[in-house]
Each structure stands twice: as C-alpha cells, then as structure tokens.
Design a protein around this motif. Structure first.
Motif, short mmCIF file in Angstrom:
data_model
loop_
_atom_site.label_atom_id
_atom_site.label_comp_id
_atom_site.label_asym_id
_atom_site.label_seq_id
_atom_site.Cartn_x
_atom_site.Cartn_y
_atom_site.Cartn_z
N PRO A 96 -6.52 6.70 9.81
CA PRO A 96 -7.64 6.27 10.64
C PRO A 96 -7.23 5.40 11.83
N TYR A 97 -5.89 5.19 12.03
CA TYR A 97 -5.47 4.23 13.06
C TYR A 97 -5.59 4.85 14.45
N LEU A 98 -5.00 6.05 14.62
CA LEU A 98 -5.09 6.77 15.89
C LEU A 98 -4.62 5.90 17.05
N GLU A 131 0.61 -5.09 7.41
CA GLU A 131 0.59 -3.65 7.14
C GLU A 131 1.48 -3.32 5.96
N VAL A 132 1.13 -2.23 5.29
CA VAL A 132 1.99 -1.67 4.25
C VAL A 132 2.10 -0.19 4.56
N LEU A 133 3.33 0.29 4.68
CA LEU A 133 3.56 1.64 5.22
C LEU A 133 4.68 2.36 4.48
N PHE A 134 4.46 3.63 4.21
CA PHE A 134 5.55 4.50 3.75
C PHE A 134 5.47 5.81 4.51
N PHE A 135 6.61 6.38 4.81
CA PHE A 135 6.60 7.71 5.41
C PHE A 135 5.99 8.70 4.40
N TYR A 182 7.14 9.89 0.82
CA TYR A 182 7.36 8.86 -0.20
C TYR A 182 6.03 8.33 -0.77
N ARG A 183 4.90 8.88 -0.32
CA ARG A 183 3.60 8.36 -0.76
C ARG A 183 3.18 8.96 -2.10
N GLY A 184 2.26 8.26 -2.77
CA GLY A 184 1.66 8.78 -3.99
C GLY A 184 2.57 8.73 -5.20
N GLN A 185 3.66 7.94 -5.14
CA GLN A 185 4.60 7.83 -6.28
C GLN A 185 4.64 6.41 -6.82
N GLY A 186 3.72 5.57 -6.38
CA GLY A 186 3.67 4.20 -6.90
C GLY A 186 4.46 3.19 -6.08
N LEU A 187 5.14 3.64 -5.03
CA LEU A 187 5.96 2.68 -4.25
C LEU A 187 5.09 1.65 -3.54
N GLY A 188 3.93 2.09 -3.00
CA GLY A 188 3.05 1.16 -2.29
C GLY A 188 2.54 0.07 -3.22
N SER A 189 2.14 0.45 -4.43
CA SER A 189 1.64 -0.54 -5.39
C SER A 189 2.73 -1.54 -5.77
N ARG A 190 3.96 -1.03 -5.94
CA ARG A 190 5.06 -1.94 -6.30
C ARG A 190 5.37 -2.91 -5.16
N TYR A 207 -7.58 13.75 3.93
CA TYR A 207 -7.38 12.31 4.15
C TYR A 207 -7.50 11.54 2.83
N HIS A 208 -6.56 10.61 2.62
CA HIS A 208 -6.49 9.84 1.39
C HIS A 208 -6.69 8.36 1.74
N PRO A 209 -7.89 7.81 1.57
CA PRO A 209 -8.09 6.40 1.96
C PRO A 209 -7.28 5.44 1.09
N ILE A 210 -7.06 4.23 1.59
CA ILE A 210 -6.24 3.30 0.82
C ILE A 210 -7.07 2.40 -0.10
N ASP A 211 -8.37 2.66 -0.15
CA ASP A 211 -9.24 1.79 -0.96
C ASP A 211 -8.76 1.67 -2.41
N GLY A 212 -8.36 2.81 -3.00
CA GLY A 212 -7.94 2.80 -4.41
C GLY A 212 -6.77 1.86 -4.62
N LEU A 213 -5.83 1.91 -3.71
CA LEU A 213 -4.65 1.04 -3.79
C LEU A 213 -5.06 -0.44 -3.75
N LEU A 214 -5.95 -0.76 -2.81
CA LEU A 214 -6.36 -2.17 -2.64
C LEU A 214 -7.18 -2.65 -3.82
N ILE A 215 -8.08 -1.80 -4.30
CA ILE A 215 -8.93 -2.20 -5.44
C ILE A 215 -8.05 -2.43 -6.68
N ARG A 216 -7.10 -1.51 -6.91
CA ARG A 216 -6.20 -1.69 -8.08
C ARG A 216 -5.39 -2.97 -7.96
N ALA A 217 -5.08 -3.38 -6.72
CA ALA A 217 -4.30 -4.61 -6.52
C ALA A 217 -5.19 -5.85 -6.60
C1 LIG Z 1 -1.03 3.11 1.88
C2 LIG Z 1 0.38 3.42 1.37
C3 LIG Z 1 1.33 2.32 1.80
C4 LIG Z 1 0.32 3.46 -0.15
O1 LIG Z 1 1.62 3.70 -0.65
P1 LIG Z 1 1.81 4.75 -1.81
O2 LIG Z 1 3.21 4.63 -2.28
O3 LIG Z 1 1.31 6.06 -1.34
O4 LIG Z 1 0.79 4.12 -2.89
P2 LIG Z 1 0.80 4.33 -4.46
O5 LIG Z 1 1.44 5.63 -4.82
O6 LIG Z 1 1.31 3.11 -5.11
O7 LIG Z 1 -0.75 4.36 -4.74
C5 LIG Z 1 -1.49 5.46 -4.28
C6 LIG Z 1 -2.64 4.94 -3.48
O8 LIG Z 1 -2.28 4.78 -2.13
C7 LIG Z 1 -3.34 5.21 -1.30
N1 LIG Z 1 -2.90 6.30 -0.43
C8 LIG Z 1 -3.09 6.29 0.91
N2 LIG Z 1 -2.58 7.37 1.46
C9 LIG Z 1 -2.04 8.11 0.48
C10 LIG Z 1 -1.38 9.36 0.46
N3 LIG Z 1 -1.18 10.06 1.55
N4 LIG Z 1 -0.96 9.82 -0.74
C11 LIG Z 1 -1.18 9.10 -1.85
N5 LIG Z 1 -1.79 7.91 -1.89
C12 LIG Z 1 -2.23 7.41 -0.73
C13 LIG Z 1 -4.49 5.57 -2.18
O9 LIG Z 1 -5.30 4.40 -2.31
C14 LIG Z 1 -3.82 5.87 -3.48
O10 LIG Z 1 -4.66 5.56 -4.55
P3 LIG Z 1 -5.67 6.64 -5.15
O11 LIG Z 1 -4.83 7.83 -5.49
O12 LIG Z 1 -6.28 5.95 -6.32
O13 LIG Z 1 -6.66 6.92 -4.08
C15 LIG Z 1 0.90 4.78 1.92
O14 LIG Z 1 0.12 5.80 1.38
C16 LIG Z 1 0.89 4.86 3.43
O15 LIG Z 1 1.87 4.50 4.06
N6 LIG Z 1 -0.23 5.33 4.02
C17 LIG Z 1 -0.34 5.36 5.49
C18 LIG Z 1 -0.34 3.98 6.13
C19 LIG Z 1 -1.51 3.14 5.69
O16 LIG Z 1 -2.65 3.56 5.66
N7 LIG Z 1 -1.21 1.87 5.36
C20 LIG Z 1 -2.18 0.88 4.94
C21 LIG Z 1 -2.73 0.02 5.98
S1 LIG Z 1 -1.58 -0.77 7.02
#
Ligand SMILES: CC(C)(COP(=O)(O)OP(=O)(O)OC[C@H]1O[C@@H](n2cnc3c(N)ncnc32)[C@H](O)[C@@H]1OP(=O)(O)O)[C@@H](O)C(=O)NCCC(=O)NCCS
Length: 204
Positions: free
Chosen positions: A35-37, A104-108, A111-119, A155-165
């Motif tokens: 959603p940044y664009l 910000e929290v960012l992964f290419f 690497y997403r969806g494997q738990g790295l963002g939560s860790r 599109y995969h919103p980050i709400d789930g990640l934030l709520i779980r945290a």
């Molecule tokens: C947000 C982000 C850092 C999360 O890292 P991640 O390693 O994918 O997160 P995890 O695997 O630990 O957790 C998955 C959660 O991340 C979020 N998420 C955001 N984009 C995602 C994607 N493309 N694939 C999977 N999960 C994503 C969801 O909330 C997801 O939870 P849900 O499956 O319950 O909806 C990463 O997906 C990302 O870099 N997204 C783009 C940048 C961004 O939006 N950053 C946040 C604001 S600065």
C-alpha cells in the motif's frame, strides 16, 4: 533466538553508516509495492536513514542470507520524529517521550510468510524493553481504500502480524504525510498508529 541459516545483526549509531545504501535499496524496492506506492530515491533514502545513525537510542536490525541483507527493522524514539508526524501524541494518554517508534519492518518477497517478520519483531521488542526508557512501542500503517485501483488481488495486509505481536490499532491517531507516488507526483497519504504497552519501564 536461533536464526538458522540467517544472520541477525544489530546496528546502532555510526555502525549503520556502511549499510545505508543497501538498506536504502531494500526500502526503495519494497515501498514501491501497495500500500506504500512510494517512489524513493537513493539520495532521499540515505538522508532519511542517516537520522538512525544520529538519534539517541535509534536501532537498525538487519537480517542476512549469506552476505546479502534480505530484511530489516528500524526504530527510533518517537520524539525524534518530525512534529507533524507526532502531532496526535501532543496530548492524551501516551506521552511522546514514553513511546518508541518502529519505523519499518521489511523482507524481500521470497523470504515472507515463513515467520521471519514475527521473529524480527520479537527481537526488536526485546531490545526496546532492554533500553528501559519506553513504556510503549508504536508503528504506523498506510490507510488505503478497499477498492483502491492498485490493490493487488493477492494483497496480504500486515494486520495479522501486528495483532499477533500484541499491537492495537488506534484509528483515532491518524496523520497525513506527503510522499512521491510512483509517477513522481507528491500526494498526501493517511497513516494510522498501532500501539503496544510495554511493562518494563525502569524509571520513576
Ligand atoms: C510485513 C513483513 C515484514 C512480515 O514478514 P513475514 O516474514 O512475511 O511475516 P511472518 O511470516 O512472521 O508473519 C506473516 C504475517 O506477515 C504479514 N504479511 C504481509 N505481507 C505478507 C506476505 N506477502 N506474505 C506473508 N505474510 C505477509 C501478514 O500479517 C502475515 O500474517 P497473516 O498470515 O496472519 O495475515 C513482510 O511480509 C514484508 O516485508 N512485507 C512488505 C513490507 C511491509 O508491509 N512492511 C510493514 C510495514 S513497514
């Protein structure tokens, strides 16, 4: 925490300088996405990130796969951010100097969806708690309409990640920020804050 084949590194102060352009590339690439664009440039990004080398208590964690940075999280006391951004906290229940801000929290994508963002978020929160000076940590997400023309169907919103945290959305704390769209035109973008209360404030 075991990062397996990945390597986690905490950069504070001047230690962030050698990595500015690599972190800038991560931001420029990912913030083009919905959603940044956001159309970032190496110059504006480097200036923005230099604040993390100067601000007291600022931190940058980078995650590497081999030698390449594949993810990062940045943080700074909210009081270090511009007044226009922190305006919602000028009065009310969250005094500005008690809040640590997750920039910000960012992964290419691969690497997403494997738990790295939560860790990474957990490492970040542990770090903020250890600083002992902050009662809350906060982040801000971009608000877009449900029917936004550039919203991808997958599109995969980050709400789930934030709520779980444990962060709570606060739609009453909103700001608008100008930034260059993908076509280079500068427009206003609405952001709303999420806040988590920490319980480790070590000061009177
Ligand atoms: C947000 C982000 C850092 C999360 O890292 P991640 O390693 O994918 O997160 P995890 O695997 O630990 O957790 C998955 C959660 O991340 C979020 N998420 C955001 N984009 C995602 C994607 N493309 N694939 C999977 N999960 C994503 C969801 O909330 C997801 O939870 P849900 O499956 O319950 O909806 C990463 O997906 C990302 O870099 N997204 C783009 C940048 C961004 O939006 N950053 C946040 C604001 S600065």
């Amino acid at each position: 925490m075991d990062w397996g084949k990945f390597k986690l590194e905490l950069l504070v102060g001047q230690a962030v300088i050698p990595y500015l352009s690599e972190i800038a590339r991560l931001r420029i690439t990912i913030f083009k996405e919905f959603p940044y664009l956001y159309k970032g440039s190496e110059d504006s990004e480097t200036t923005y990130l230099q604040a993390y080398a100067k601000a007291p208590d600022a931190c940058v964690f980078v995650v590497r796969d081999g030698t390449t940075i594949i993810g990062a999280i940045t943080g700074v006391p909210l009081s270090e951010e511009p007044a226009a951004f922190t305006a919602p906290f000028a009065s009310g229940p969250y005094p500005l100097d008690t809040i640590y801000y997750l920039g910000e929290v960012l992964f290419f994508p691969p690497y997403r969806g494997q738990g790295l963002g939560s860790r990474l978020l957990k490492e970040f929160e542990d770090h903020v708690r250890a600083l002992g000076r902050y009662k809350h940590f906060a982040c801000a997400t971009v608000v877009r309409t449900e029917n936004h023309p550039l919203r991808p169907s997958d599109y995969h919103p980050i709400d789930g990640l934030l709520i779980r945290a444990g962060l709570i959305r606060h739609p009453e704390f909103r700001v608008t920020l100008p930034w260059p769209d993908l076509d280079g035109n500068v427009t206003e973008n609405m952001m709303e804050f999420w806040i988590k209360e920490l319980h480790s404030l070590n000061r009177p």
